[in-house]
Design an enzyme around this catalytic site. Structure first.
Site, PDB file in Angstrom:
ATOM      1  N   ASP A  37      -3.381   4.395  -2.059  1.00 37.50           N
ATOM      2  CA  ASP A  37      -4.247   4.864  -0.971  1.00 37.50           C
ATOM      3  C   ASP A  37      -4.235   6.390  -0.906  1.00 37.50           C
ATOM      4  O   ASP A  37      -3.591   6.986  -0.046  1.00 37.50           O
ATOM      5  CB  ASP A  37      -3.736   4.249   0.341  1.00 37.50           C
ATOM      6  CG  ASP A  37      -4.542   4.669   1.557  1.00 37.50           C
ATOM      7  OD1 ASP A  37      -5.711   5.031   1.400  1.00 37.50           O
ATOM      8  OD2 ASP A  37      -3.971   4.626   2.671  1.00 37.50           O
TER       9      ASP A  37
ATOM     10  N   ASP B 170     -13.669  14.892  -3.072  1.00 37.88           N
ATOM     11  CA  ASP B 170     -13.896  16.209  -3.662  1.00 37.88           C
ATOM     12  C   ASP B 170     -15.210  16.143  -4.436  1.00 37.88           C
ATOM     13  O   ASP B 170     -15.948  15.160  -4.320  1.00 37.88           O
ATOM     14  CB  ASP B 170     -12.720  16.580  -4.577  1.00 37.88           C
ATOM     15  CG  ASP B 170     -12.443  18.081  -4.612  1.00 37.88           C
ATOM     16  OD1 ASP B 170     -13.403  18.843  -4.882  1.00 37.88           O
ATOM     17  OD2 ASP B 170     -11.297  18.492  -4.388  1.00 37.88           O
TER      18      ASP B 170
ATOM     19  N   THR C  35      -9.616   4.123  11.106  1.00 42.71           N
ATOM     20  CA  THR C  35      -9.452   3.274  12.288  1.00 42.71           C
ATOM     21  C   THR C  35      -8.818   4.017  13.460  1.00 42.71           C
ATOM     22  O   THR C  35      -8.731   3.478  14.555  1.00 42.71           O
ATOM     23  CB  THR C  35      -8.622   2.027  11.960  1.00 42.71           C
ATOM     24  OG1 THR C  35      -7.375   2.415  11.375  1.00 42.71           O
ATOM     25  CG2 THR C  35      -9.364   1.111  11.003  1.00 42.71           C
TER      26      THR C  35
ATOM     27  N   LYS D 261       0.852  -1.191   0.000  1.00 46.53           N
ATOM     28  CA  LYS D 261       0.000   0.000   0.000  1.00 46.53           C
ATOM     29  C   LYS D 261       0.885   1.237   0.000  1.00 46.53           C
ATOM     30  O   LYS D 261       1.787   1.358   0.828  1.00 46.53           O
ATOM     31  CB  LYS D 261      -0.915   0.034   1.224  1.00 46.53           C
ATOM     32  CG  LYS D 261      -1.832   1.248   1.257  1.00 46.53           C
ATOM     33  CD  LYS D 261      -2.694   1.289   2.519  1.00 46.53           C
ATOM     34  CE  LYS D 261      -1.941   1.813   3.727  1.00 46.53           C
ATOM     35  NZ  LYS D 261      -1.677   3.271   3.653  1.00 46.53           N
TER      36      LYS D 261
ATOM     37  N   LYS E  72      -7.223   8.273  -0.940  1.00 43.98           N
ATOM     38  CA  LYS E  72      -8.432   8.737  -0.242  1.00 43.98           C
ATOM     39  C   LYS E  72      -9.024   9.988  -0.894  1.00 43.98           C
ATOM     40  O   LYS E  72      -9.248  11.017  -0.251  1.00 43.98           O
ATOM     41  CB  LYS E  72      -8.134   9.004   1.232  1.00 43.98           C
ATOM     42  CG  LYS E  72      -7.668   7.780   2.019  1.00 43.98           C
ATOM     43  CD  LYS E  72      -7.475   8.138   3.488  1.00 43.98           C
ATOM     44  CE  LYS E  72      -7.040   6.935   4.311  1.00 43.98           C
ATOM     45  NZ  LYS E  72      -5.646   6.520   4.035  1.00 43.98           N
TER      46      LYS E  72
ATOM     47  N   ARG F 290       3.338  -1.063  10.424  1.00 45.08           N
ATOM     48  CA  ARG F 290       4.458  -1.038  11.358  1.00 45.08           C
ATOM     49  C   ARG F 290       4.853  -2.385  11.946  1.00 45.08           C
ATOM     50  O   ARG F 290       6.050  -2.610  12.175  1.00 45.08           O
ATOM     51  CB  ARG F 290       4.163  -0.016  12.465  1.00 45.08           C
ATOM     52  CG  ARG F 290       4.369   1.426  11.987  1.00 45.08           C
ATOM     53  CD  ARG F 290       3.728   2.454  12.896  1.00 45.08           C
ATOM     54  NE  ARG F 290       2.278   2.480  12.744  1.00 45.08           N
ATOM     55  CZ  ARG F 290       1.496   3.425  13.235  1.00 45.08           C
ATOM     56  NH1 ARG F 290       2.033   4.421  13.923  1.00 45.08           N
ATOM     57  NH2 ARG F 290       0.195   3.398  13.033  1.00 45.08           N
TER      58      ARG F 290
END
Length: 235
Positions: free
Chosen positions: A61, A66, A121, A34, A63, A212
């Protein structure tokens, strides 16, 4: 092209060299990677192409959020990169999501999956209330996911805690892409609604976005393999 391995590693960095090293190390050990807005804003299409040379499917990714015409233009602009997945914010509404789906269809057989972000999240019920949204996170996600499905999108990004409800509501073919995945014992960092990889897959997730716990490990490849083994045991 989406592979059988459901783990997509989030390369959340602006450093091209580090992203390349991670992608090369993880090739064959994760199902895809990603790339978020921080990487794409720093390096653009040239950085994307450098990582695409590994052959790993890429979830771009960005997002997008608009007016419909602008989001459609944003989707068209990234189609030549041939991402496996692109995303928009469901909060942009039905017309915006339909415009995104229609623009993606212009790629024909190279059409990426277009998915909608429901609720980040990192947010919980108190965060929703601060923005004027009433009800529980589950209610909010359910409304937005249903709207995404009716607008012609392929799936949504959701927390693992909404998997069961959305799978029941929207059927087996609607894609559920799940971030906030943390192996047993891993630090939560800024995530509030998390779950282990095995449990998320068991509940019906299609793609597990893990950052991570893999990228911050001494051996990212070994960390990815360890996660994959837990998924095999859970299958």
């Amino acid at each position: 092209m989406i592979t059988d391995n459901p783990v997509f590693c989030a390369l959340d960095t602006t450093e091209l060299g580090r992203a390349l090293a991670l992608a090369r190390d993880l090739d064959g050990h994760v199902g895809g990677i990603k790339l978020g807005m921080e990487f794409f804003n720093a390096h653009g299409p040239s950085g994307y192409h450098a990582l695409a040379e590994t052959g790993l499917p890429i979830f771009l990714d960005l997002k997008l959020h608009d007016i419909p015409n602008t989001v459609a233009g944003g989707i068209r602009a990234v189609l030549p990169l041939r991402p496996a997945i692109v995303n928009v914010h469901a909060a942009g509404g039905a017309a915006m999501m339909r415009a995104a789906a229609d623009a993606a269809a212009e790629a024909g057989d190279a059409r990426p999956l277009v998915i909608a972000v429901t609720m980040l999240t990192s947010l919980d019920e108190s965060d929703l209330a601060d923005t004027g949204v009433t009800g529980t996170p589950a209610d909010h996600v359910r409304r937005l996911a249903g709207l995404a499905a009716r607008s012609g999108l392929d799936g949504v990004v959701c927390s693992a805690h909404e998997i069961e409800t959305l799978r029941r509501d929207l059927g087996p073919d609607f894609k559920l892409i799940v971030p906030g995945i943390r192996p047993e014992g891993a630090a939560l960092a800024d995530q509030k609604r998390v779950m282990t990889p095995a449990r998320a897959l068991e509940l019906g997730a299609d793609i597990l976005v893990i950052g991570r716990p893999i990228t911050g490990a001494d051996s990212p490849r070994a960390a990815a393999d360890s996660i994959t083994r837990t998924l095999s045991l859970a299958a």
